[in-house]
Design an enzyme around this catalytic site. Structure first.
Site, mmCIF file in Angstrom:
data_model
loop_
_atom_site.group_PDB
_atom_site.id
_atom_site.type_symbol
_atom_site.label_atom_id
_atom_site.label_comp_id
_atom_site.label_asym_id
_atom_site.label_seq_id
_atom_site.Cartn_x
_atom_site.Cartn_y
_atom_site.Cartn_z
ATOM 1 N N SER A 23 1.556 -9.840 -0.333
ATOM 2 C CA SER A 23 1.146 -8.427 -0.283
ATOM 3 C C SER A 23 1.446 -7.699 1.014
ATOM 4 O O SER A 23 1.560 -6.474 1.006
ATOM 5 C CB SER A 23 -0.344 -8.320 -0.620
ATOM 6 N N ASP A 42 -16.499 -11.458 -4.004
ATOM 7 C CA ASP A 42 -17.330 -10.509 -4.758
ATOM 8 C C ASP A 42 -16.798 -10.229 -6.159
ATOM 9 O O ASP A 42 -17.569 -10.036 -7.094
ATOM 10 C CB ASP A 42 -17.478 -9.194 -3.981
ATOM 11 N N LYS A 65 0.819 -1.218 0.000
ATOM 12 C CA LYS A 65 0.000 0.000 0.000
ATOM 13 C C LYS A 65 0.853 1.268 0.000
ATOM 14 O O LYS A 65 0.392 2.324 -0.427
ATOM 15 C CB LYS A 65 -0.939 0.017 1.206
HETATM 16 C C1 LIG Z 1 -5.111 -3.830 0.823
HETATM 17 C C2 LIG Z 1 -4.500 -5.161 0.841
HETATM 18 C C3 LIG Z 1 -4.894 -6.136 -0.079
HETATM 19 C C4 LIG Z 1 -5.987 -5.894 -1.110
HETATM 20 O O1 LIG Z 1 -5.582 -4.886 -2.016
HETATM 21 P P1 LIG Z 1 -6.640 -4.193 -3.021
HETATM 22 O O2 LIG Z 1 -5.833 -3.202 -3.773
HETATM 23 O O3 LIG Z 1 -7.703 -3.560 -2.190
HETATM 24 O O4 LIG Z 1 -7.200 -5.265 -3.856
HETATM 25 C C5 LIG Z 1 -4.247 -7.350 -0.040
HETATM 26 N N1 LIG Z 1 -3.273 -7.621 0.862
HETATM 27 C C6 LIG Z 1 -2.881 -6.711 1.773
HETATM 28 C C7 LIG Z 1 -1.811 -7.080 2.734
HETATM 29 C C8 LIG Z 1 -3.469 -5.449 1.781
HETATM 30 O O5 LIG Z 1 -3.067 -4.546 2.675
#
Ligand SMILES: *Cc1c(COP(=O)(O)O)cnc(C)c1O
Length: 323
Positions: A305, A211, A54
């Protein structure tokens, strides 16, 4: 209809965030490769600043603010990782930040957000519409709202994760990306189409909150109730109006994984790769390790992520697996 971002937006984002965001490592595991019969490349955004990808989108979006916008500052609503990302990006760029967070967000994430210097306002996610609340506070204070996924600069910033991965390891056959609102998936799909055109990109959602899978089948954005899943970063109720068309045109499909598969994958990362990965961060890897997509003999990119999970929750989740 034209898409919200193109490859040049991801390239511009990469130049803007260079030297601010980490160029995260790409790790491999002989054990994982042997288990699935493919070559897996893990892009470790759990090791990104603030512990998730993010920070890429936040950094890109905030660095495009005008001097007037910088002075009034930024407002964000988020269940966690976007909050920390915006808070740190705002501090680094010298602007005030207000973050609107659900009161049941992991306390580690709330505390970390305060620690980066942001003002945190809590709300009840089951009764209050965070978008309405966020917009009202932004209007009152003249702040610019940066949403967690449905924003072109955020999407372009997130796409730099896939761009770096492909630059480092070369063309891929498949790329697996977790999906909440689709910011990461849409950005990565755009980057991948340009840098590795043959690569098929799949999204991965929690079973309880599929979704986007439903939306692709329906041909329009489907809204669901707040899903009950341990993947708190993917508890989104619907894809974005900017992210969904990108997903529709560039993504090959969406797979789902169960919470039990996420916990097993957290254990795999800890034991075999010495990585702390939060439940949501395990989505893409869980799909690979549990055979949700045909991978045999393929070169497969996996976006890990994020890694923001408190030790008590981490221990409880992994301990539950042993019980
Ligand atoms: C926000 C987030 C997601 C999902 O990301 P999107 O861009 O909303 O699809 C997945 N993994 C982590 C660790 C996140 O912080």
């Amino acid at each position: 209809m034209s898409l919200a971002i193109g490859p040049s937006d991801v390239a511009a984002a990469a130049r803007r965030i260079a030297g601010i965001a980490h160029r995260t490592p790409v790790l491999t595991s002989a054990t994982a490769n042997a288990r699935v019969g493919a070559e897996l490349f893990f892009k470790c955004e759990n090791l990104q600043r603030t512990g998730s990808f993010k920070f890429r989108g936040a950094c890109n979006a905030l660095s495009r603010f005008t001097p007037g916008q910088r002075k009034a500052g930024v407002l964000a609503f988020s269940s966690g990782n976007h909050a920390q990302a915006v808070a740190l990006a705002a501090r680094l760029l010298g602007m005030p930040a207000v973050i609107v967070m659900p009161e049941d967000a992991p306390s580690l994430k709330i505390e970390a957000t305060r620690g980066y210097g942001a003002e945190v306002i809590l709300y009840d996610r089951y009764t209050v519409d965070r978008e309405v609340l966020g917009r009202r506070i932004a209007d009152e204070r003249g702040m610019t709202l940066v949403p967690p996924y449905d924003h072109a600069d955020v999407m372009a910033g997130q796409g730099t994760a896939a761009a770096e991965l492909i630059e480092e390891v070369g063309p891929l056959d498949l790329l697996l990306v977790c999906v909440g609102g689709g910011g990461l998936l849409s950005g990565c799909a755009v980057a991948t189409r340009a840098l590795s055109p043959q690569c098929r990109v799949f999204g991965v959602e929690p079973e309880a909150g599929n979704d986007v899978q439903q939306s692709l089948a329906a041909g329009h954005i489907v809204h669901i109730d707040v899903p009950r899943t341990i993947a708190d970063g993917a508890q989104t109720q619907h894809a974005g109006t900017l992210t969904f068309p990108v997903i529709q045109s560039l993504v090959a499909g969406i797979e789902t994984v169960s919470d039990a598969e996420l916990v097993a994958t957290m254990g795999f990362f800890a034991e075999r790769m010495k990585l702390v990965v939060e439940p949501t961060g395990c989505l893409a890897a869980a799909a690979a390790l549990h055979g949700k997509v045909g991978l045999a003999d393929r070169r497969v990119g996996i976006i890990v992520s994020g890694g923001n999970v408190g030790v008590a929750r981490y221990a409880a989740l992994l301990g539950g697996e042993l019980a």
